[in-house]
Design an enzyme around this catalytic site. Structure first.
Site, PDB file in Angstrom:
ATOM      1  CG  ASP A  76       1.800  -2.949   5.376  1.00  0.00           C
ATOM      2  OD1 ASP A  76       2.433  -1.921   5.644  1.00  0.00           O
ATOM      3  OD2 ASP A  76       0.575  -3.067   5.560  1.00  0.00           O
ATOM      4  CD  GLU A  92      -3.033  -1.055   4.967  1.00  0.00           C
ATOM      5  OE1 GLU A  92      -2.852  -2.071   5.654  1.00  0.00           O
ATOM      6  OE2 GLU A  92      -2.827   0.100   5.427  1.00  0.00           O
ATOM      7  CG  HIS A 150      -0.450   0.292   2.518  1.00  0.00           C
ATOM      8  ND1 HIS A 150      -0.369   1.579   3.015  1.00  0.00           N
ATOM      9  CD2 HIS A 150      -0.009  -0.526   3.507  1.00  0.00           C
ATOM     10  CE1 HIS A 150       0.105   1.543   4.251  1.00  0.00           C
ATOM     11  NE2 HIS A 150       0.335   0.277   4.576  1.00  0.00           N
ATOM     12  CG  HIS A 168      -0.665   4.306  12.098  1.00  0.00           C
ATOM     13  ND1 HIS A 168      -1.889   3.720  12.280  1.00  0.00           N
ATOM     14  CD2 HIS A 168      -0.172   3.780  10.945  1.00  0.00           C
ATOM     15  CE1 HIS A 168      -2.127   2.880  11.273  1.00  0.00           C
ATOM     16  NE2 HIS A 168      -1.098   2.895  10.455  1.00  0.00           N
TER      17      HIS A 168
END
Length: 438
Positions: free
Chosen positions: A200, A171, A125, A286
């Site tokens: 990933d 994603e 992604h 994140h």
């Protein structure tokens, strides 16, 4: 990687070995293409992969600090990758979809040639979360497959299978792009995809080396590669079913992939195995600090080379079987700490007469202290042949081929690798066991 999708527990990989003609055959006589004389995968330049990451970072910086779905940074990322592939001779297409009120994009790139009914596909992604540039998650996987695709072009590689690469959108919003692709692919086209490889987060700053526990052939391709480097691997569980391989798996496509860890904390045993610290595999997961400074060069280099190895190996088509017969079990078997013995079994059939005086016994045991282990080969009649008796001191793992004079044993029957941990504190599992009859 999107960790908000409910985890789906997978079964332990079943008995299988490499059958490169179809990726999922159960014959135990095939070998990786490189071992059979096919073209070896090129070394993937870490410098080139990191340059792609620098370019993705620049795109994020110029577009509000992220490359998220629906933001200018994502479209600029897609355009950046597409331009490189177009210049390298790929046939590219943009697939659009709508989610969360914005247009999303998947980029599909096909390399000309190969059997169109036998497709090997690799994907990652390309989107980040809105809170950061997403250089490890997932610039790392995107950059590695981009450089591998460019290496295919530079080499003029013409594999037996057709190669397809993909960069997925949205994603982070629930695998939206890859689901859209799979759901809108006619069943006849889905059936042509003989393997999907997903990458990933493969450059985590405090890395582990995790392999997806899905299709056994793909899994063993990666495990064998890392074993050749002397790097132990573990089964990937943190993001199981939470990345773009999940829609393919649900559609019946064989899948596999690599991962270096996200927010989960590295255990002390894993620190002993891989180095690093007993902190999160990626402390910037994140977050705004997921920049080009959030990459472990060694992990990125090893995993990028593993991407190319898998692409070259699994796309090469069928190979000439080696002499002799090989019987193998690649199912993982946990070894209890200071507990009862466990076994891995291979069933030998079709061999005339007795076993040879030079029976080759391949042992692949992942363990944090091999000096705890007693390892025996048990013949079908119960006869025991000692392979290793708490030898090797504090070294990790037993990845070794033993030669046993088993000429007094009938060849056909159930042969067992028996392993017992006789001391506390260290753990592991049988990663594989095979017998080779010359």
């Amino acid at each position: 990687m999107n960790l908000s999708v409910p985890r789906r527990v997978t079964a332990v990989a079943a008995l299988a070995a490499l059958a490169l003609g179809g990726l999922t055959g159960t014959s135990a006589t095939a070998r990786p293409a490189e071992a059979a004389g096919a073209a070896a995968a090129p070394d993937i330049s870490l410098t080139a992969v990191k340059q792609h990451l620098t370019d993705l970072q620049s795109i994020a910086t110029a577009n509000g600090g992220n490359r998220a779905h629906g933001r200018a940074g994502y479209k600029a990322s897609i355009d950046f990758v597409k331009a490189k592939l177009d210049a390298a001779g790929y046939t590219t297409s943009l697939q659009t979809f709508t989610t969360s009120g914005a247009t999303g994009y998947n980029l599909i790139a096909d390399w000309p040639g190969g059997d169109p009914n036998q497709v090997l596909m690799a994907g990652s992604h390309l989107d980040s979360v809105s809170s950061g540039p997403g250089i490890n998650d997932n610039g790392s996987g995107s950059a590695a497959i981009l450089e591998t695709a460019l290496a295919v072009s530079r080499a003029g590689y013409q594999p037996s299978k057709h190669l397809r690469f993909a960069w997925w959108g949205a994603e982070e919003l629930g695998l939206v792009g890859s689901k859209y692709y799979v759901n809108n692919l006619p069943s006849t086209e889905r059936s042509k995809i003989k393997g999907y490889l997903n990458f990933d987060m493969i450059g985590s700053p405090n890395p582990g080396y995790f392999v997806y526990d899905d299709d056994p052939t793909i899994e063993q391709t990666f495990k064998s590669y890392f074993a050749g480097l002397g790097v132990p691997t573990e089964i990937e569980t943190e993001g199981d079913g939470r990345s773009d391989h999940a829609p393919f798996k649900s559609a019946g496509v064989p899948v596999g992939g690599l991962f270096t860890g996200a927010s989960r904390v590295k255990t002390s045993a894993q620190v002993s195995k891989w180095g690093g610290t007993a902190t999160a595999f990626d402390r910037c997961y994140h977050s705004s600090c997921d920049t080009t400074s959030n990459i472990n060069d060694t992990a990125l280099d090893r995993n990028s080379d593993a991407v190319a190895h898998a692409i070259w190996t699994l796309s090469a088509g069928s190979t000439t079987p080696p002499p002799g017969k090989v019987f193998e079990n690649t199912a993982d078997v946990s070894i209890p700490d200071n507990g009862a013995a466990v076994t891995s079994t291979v069933n030998v059939t079709g061999v005339t007469g007795n076993a040879p005086s030079n029976l080759s016994v391949g042992v692949d045991i992942v363990h944090t202290y091999r000096g705890d282990l007693i390892v025996d080969l048990v013949a079908p009649d119960g006869s025991v042949y000692s392979l290793s008796n708490r030898a090797g001191g504090s070294a990790d793992n037993i990845v070794q081929t033993f030669t046993v004079n088993a000429s007094s044993e009938v060849a056909n029957g159930a042969w067992k690798l028996r392993v017992q941990d006789r001391a506390s504190y260290d753990t592991g599992y049988i990663n594989g066991f095979k017998l080779t009859f010359p």
